[in-house]
Design an enzyme around this catalytic site. Structure first.
Site, PDB file in Angstrom:
ATOM      1  N   LYS A   1       0.819  -1.209   0.000  1.00  0.00           N
ATOM      2  CA  LYS A   1       0.000   0.000   0.000  1.00  0.00           C
ATOM      3  C   LYS A   1       0.854   1.262   0.000  1.00  0.00           C
ATOM      4  O   LYS A   1       2.039   1.256   0.302  1.00  0.00           O
ATOM      5  CB  LYS A   1      -0.995  -0.037   1.159  1.00  0.00           C
ATOM      6  CG  LYS A   1      -2.067  -1.089   0.907  1.00  0.00           C
ATOM      7  CD  LYS A   1      -3.238  -1.031   1.845  1.00  0.00           C
ATOM      8  CE  LYS A   1      -4.310  -2.032   1.387  1.00  0.00           C
ATOM      9  NZ  LYS A   1      -5.451  -2.073   2.326  1.00  0.00           N
TER      10      LYS A   1
ATOM     11  N   ARG B   1      -3.241 -10.533   4.199  1.00  0.00           N
ATOM     12  CA  ARG B   1      -3.652 -10.534   2.791  1.00  0.00           C
ATOM     13  C   ARG B   1      -2.525  -9.908   1.981  1.00  0.00           C
ATOM     14  O   ARG B   1      -2.199  -8.734   2.169  1.00  0.00           O
ATOM     15  CB  ARG B   1      -4.953  -9.754   2.632  1.00  0.00           C
ATOM     16  CG  ARG B   1      -5.504  -9.710   1.211  1.00  0.00           C
ATOM     17  CD  ARG B   1      -6.831  -8.954   1.186  1.00  0.00           C
ATOM     18  NE  ARG B   1      -7.386  -8.891  -0.158  1.00  0.00           N
ATOM     19  CZ  ARG B   1      -7.108  -7.943  -1.046  1.00  0.00           C
ATOM     20  NH1 ARG B   1      -6.257  -6.954  -0.721  1.00  0.00           N
ATOM     21  NH2 ARG B   1      -7.660  -7.951  -2.251  1.00  0.00           N
TER      22      ARG B   1
END
Length: 306
Positions: free
Chosen positions: A246, A286
C-alpha cells in the site's frame, strides 16, 4: 468454525483491469486480426485459475478472488460485471478444493459466489457444504455494508470479513476525520459486527479487519498498525491485516528525491508487517506474493513454539 492456528497467508488474485498493483494480468482483449479495433477486453478466466492454483501450490492458505478494484478513486462496478469476472474462477478453484475468499461489497455477488463454490465442489465429487474454512466473503464496504449482506452470510455458513471503512473507492479518502482513529475504528467495527449478529451471523463466522489504507491518512494507518497488537488481543473475533504494497509503504521507502517506491518494490516492507502481525496473533495477512509471507509466519510460529 474458524480454528486459529498459525497466521494464515491470504493470497490476492485480482481479476480486474485496474487494481493498483497487479490489475490487468488477466484481461483478454479480443482481436480478429483485421483493421477494426479490438473488441472490449474480457477476462482470461483460465489464466486466472492457473494463477490461483499456483498461489495455492506455493503455500497460500486462502486465495482471495476479487473482480472490482478498491484502490482510492477506482471506478465503481455493477455486480453483473464483477460476477462475469470472478464466478468461473471461484467455481474452478472450489472444484480443486482451494480455500477461498471473495472480495466484494455486493450482497448479490456474495450470494452468487457462494453458489458457484457449491457447484464447483459438487462437480468435483466433493460435498457442497460451505463453511468459513472453505469460503469467506471479504467485504470492504465498512459502514456502507449493504443491508442484504448479513442475511446472505447468515444463510450460507460462509465466513465474513467485516472491514473498517467509511465510504466507497470514490469517497473514502474524504472521510478520514477521527477524534481518535484507533478508538473510532474499534467502535465502528463493533457497529458493523452488530448488524451481522442481529441478522443471525454466528460469532464463529466473523473476522474483522481494521482497514489499513481505507478512509485513513498515512499517519492514521501507522497509528492503527502501532495499535495492532492491542486490537488483536482485545478482539472477540480473528483479525485480518491487509497492508500489502500500500501507498504508505511507498512513502517510507521513497528515494532521496521523494519519489515513492513503486508497488512491486514493497514486498519486503510488507513482509516486515506480516512478521509483526503474526507475532501479535493475527488470523491472516492478505498479500500479493506468497513465499516471503509464508516464510515470515513460519519463523514466527517456530519462535513461539520454542
Amino acid at each position: 468454525m474458524i480454528v486459529q492456528q498459525r497466521t494464515r497467508v491470504m493470497a490476492i488474485l485480482n481479476v480486474t483491469p485496474d487494481s493498483f498493483s497487479d490489475g490487468g494480468r488477466f484481461v483478454d482483449a479480443a482481436d480478429d486480426g483485421g483493421d477494426r479495433p479490438a473488441a472490449p477486453a474480457g477476462t482470461d478466466h483460465d489464466a486466472a485459475v492457473r494463477r490461483g492454483l499456483a498461489l495455492h501450490a506455493a503455500g497460500a492458505d486462502i486465495v482471495d478472488v476479487g473482480g472490482e478494484s478498491t484502490r482510492p478513486g477506482a471506478e465503481l462496478l455493477e455486480p453483473e460485471i464483477e460476477q462475469e469476472r470472478i464466478l468461473p474462477v471461484v467455481e474452478q478453484l472450489a472444484a480443486a478444493a482451494v480455500s477461498l475468499s471473495v472480495d466484494t461489497r455486493h450482497a448479490a455477488t456474495a450470494a452468487a459466489a457462494i453458489d458457484a463454490a457449491r457447484r464447483g465442489r459438487r462437480a468435483a465429487g466433493l460435498d457442497g457444504v460451505i463453511t468459513p474454512e472453505r469460503l469467506v466473503i471479504n467485504d470492504v464496504s465498512g459502514l456502507l455494508t449493504e443491508a442484504e449482506m448479513p442475511a446472505v452470510i447468515a444463510a450460507s455458513g460462509a465466513g465474513i470479513v467485516v472491514m473498517h471503512n467509511r465510504g466507497d473507492a470514490q469517497t473514502m479518502q474524504e472521510r478520514a476525520d477521527y477524534v481518535d482513529v484507533v478508538a473510532d475504528v474499534r467502535a465502528e467495527l463493533a457497529e458493523i459486527v452488530g448488524r451481522h449478529r442481529a441478522a443471525g451471523v454466528a460469532d464463529e463466522q466473523i473476522i474483522v479487519d481494521p482497514g489499513v489504507g481505507f478512509a485513513k491518512t498515512e499517519e492514521q494507518n501507522w497509528a492503527v498498525l502501532r495499535a495492532l497488537p492491542q486490537l488483536i488481543a482485545e478482539s472477540a473475533h480473528p483479525v485480518l491485516l491487509g497492508a500489502s504494497r500500500k501507498g504508505f509503504l511507498g512513502a517510507v521507502l521513497a528515494d532521496a528525491d521523494g519519489t515513492r517506491r513503486p508497488a512491486e518494490g514493497r514486498d519486503v516492507a510488507t513482509a516486515a508487517l506480516t512478521t509483526l502481525a503474526a507475532d501479535a496473533g493475527a488470523w491472516a495477512v492478505r498479500v500479493h506474493e506468497v513465499e516471503p509471507h509464508r516464510d515470515a509466519v513460519r519463523v514466527v510460529e517456530a519462535l513461539h513454539s520454542c
